[in-house]
Design a protein around this motif. Sequence first.
Motif, PDB file in Angstrom:
ATOM      1  N   GLU A   5      -7.340 -24.961-114.857  1.00  0.00           N
ATOM      2  CA  GLU A   5      -6.545 -23.735-114.796  1.00  0.00           C
ATOM      3  C   GLU A   5      -6.960 -22.774-115.918  1.00  0.00           C
ATOM      4  OE1 GLU A   5      -2.300 -24.286-114.818  1.00  0.00           O
ATOM      5  OE2 GLU A   5      -1.949 -22.193-114.258  1.00  0.00           O
ATOM      6  N   MET A   9      -8.525 -19.060-115.501  1.00  0.00           N
ATOM      7  CA  MET A   9      -7.956 -17.839-116.088  1.00  0.00           C
ATOM      8  C   MET A   9      -9.009 -17.048-116.846  1.00  0.00           C
ATOM      9  SD  MET A   9      -5.031 -17.647-115.012  1.00  0.00           S
ATOM     10  CE  MET A   9      -4.123 -18.804-114.016  1.00  0.00           C
ATOM     11  N   ALA A  13     -10.166 -15.348-112.803  1.00  0.00           N
ATOM     12  CA  ALA A  13      -8.945 -14.613-112.449  1.00  0.00           C
ATOM     13  C   ALA A  13      -9.179 -13.111-112.365  1.00  0.00           C
ATOM     14  CB  ALA A  13      -7.837 -14.926-113.462  1.00  0.00           C
ATOM     15  N   GLN A  14     -10.142 -12.594-113.136  1.00  0.00           N
ATOM     16  CA  GLN A  14     -10.359 -11.137-113.105  1.00  0.00           C
ATOM     17  C   GLN A  14     -10.761 -10.663-111.719  1.00  0.00           C
ATOM     18  OE1 GLN A  14     -12.436 -13.291-114.684  1.00  0.00           O
ATOM     19  NE2 GLN A  14     -14.471 -12.446-115.054  1.00  0.00           N
ATOM     20  N   SER A  18      -4.851 -14.161-110.969  1.00  0.00           N
ATOM     21  CA  SER A  18      -4.423 -15.326-111.748  1.00  0.00           C
ATOM     22  C   SER A  18      -3.755 -16.370-110.858  1.00  0.00           C
ATOM     23  CB  SER A  18      -3.509 -14.910-112.899  1.00  0.00           C
ATOM     24  OG  SER A  18      -2.462 -14.130-112.408  1.00  0.00           O
ATOM     25  N   ASP A  19      -3.274 -15.968-109.685  1.00  0.00           N
ATOM     26  CA  ASP A  19      -2.715 -16.930-108.734  1.00  0.00           C
ATOM     27  C   ASP A  19      -3.778 -17.385-107.722  1.00  0.00           C
ATOM     28  OD1 ASP A  19      -3.052 -14.657-107.225  1.00  0.00           O
ATOM     29  OD2 ASP A  19      -0.958 -14.516-106.567  1.00  0.00           O
TER      30      ASP A  19
END
Length: 176
Positions: A5, A9, A13-14, A18-19
């Motif tokens: 995780e 991130m 995530a960018q 982020s989900d």
Amino acid sequence: MAIGERLFMNNCAQCHGSDARGSKGFPNLADADWLHGGGGDKIKETIAKGRNGMMPPMAAAVGGSDDVKNVAHYVLSLSNSPHDSLRAQLGKGKYAACAACHGADGKGNPAMGAPNLTDDVWLHGWGEQAIINMIVAGKTNQMPAQDEKLTPAQIHVLSGYVWSLSNRPAGVAAKQ
Ligand code: HEC
Ligand code: HEC
């Protein structure tokens, strides 16, 4: 999973959110719909080597602008989306130009990264105009290779993390 995780991130995530649910042009990694395949090996290959989703402009192969509109309505009909059934019928023959990649049944082909057109998942937007835009302009969509940035161990952990997002044990609620 906690390490995965954190790596996600910091490195993913960018683009994917982020989900991990993505946004227009960036695929959702938390559902069961895969452009390039959702097995552990395929996910790892995608992360390490990157992917190049490429659809060429197809309008010339389809015909005039009316033909393009007709084939767009045929595509809409494949997912039971609202469509003009006369146009869909007229566009059906022209869909032959698309079948090499998206399959005769429209269910896509992970070997080419060609999306399923019969479901309700739209990477590049839903509706007549979005489909016409795809046919006219085509699309190149790139997932950058990570194997020069991340170690094999980090890629392994990330592959497990991404796989877990759509493969939860029964009874375990998805984390919101
Ligand atoms: C610069 C933006 C960007 C970054 C950073 C990025 N991705 Fe992607 N990723 C994409 C795009 C765009 C695609 C879709 C490629 C295509 O259309 O074929 C994609 C596709 C994928 C897929 C394939 C999805 C499918 O349906 O087959 C996986 C898995 C994936 N990314 C995981 C990751 C992971 C894990 C990271 C972090 C290490 C990451 N990505 C970082 C842009 C990005
Ligand atoms: C050479 C292979 C190829 C051909 C031929 C092709 N496509 Fe595609 N198509 C793709 C790929 C690959 C993508 C995904 C692009 C990406 O990764 O973003 C795509 C994406 C799409 C999308 C977007 C789907 C979404 O989820 O948003 C639509 C709609 C579409 N194609 C329709 C068509 C139609 C209609 C034809 C025929 C006129 C056609 N395609 C011909 C390879 C092809």
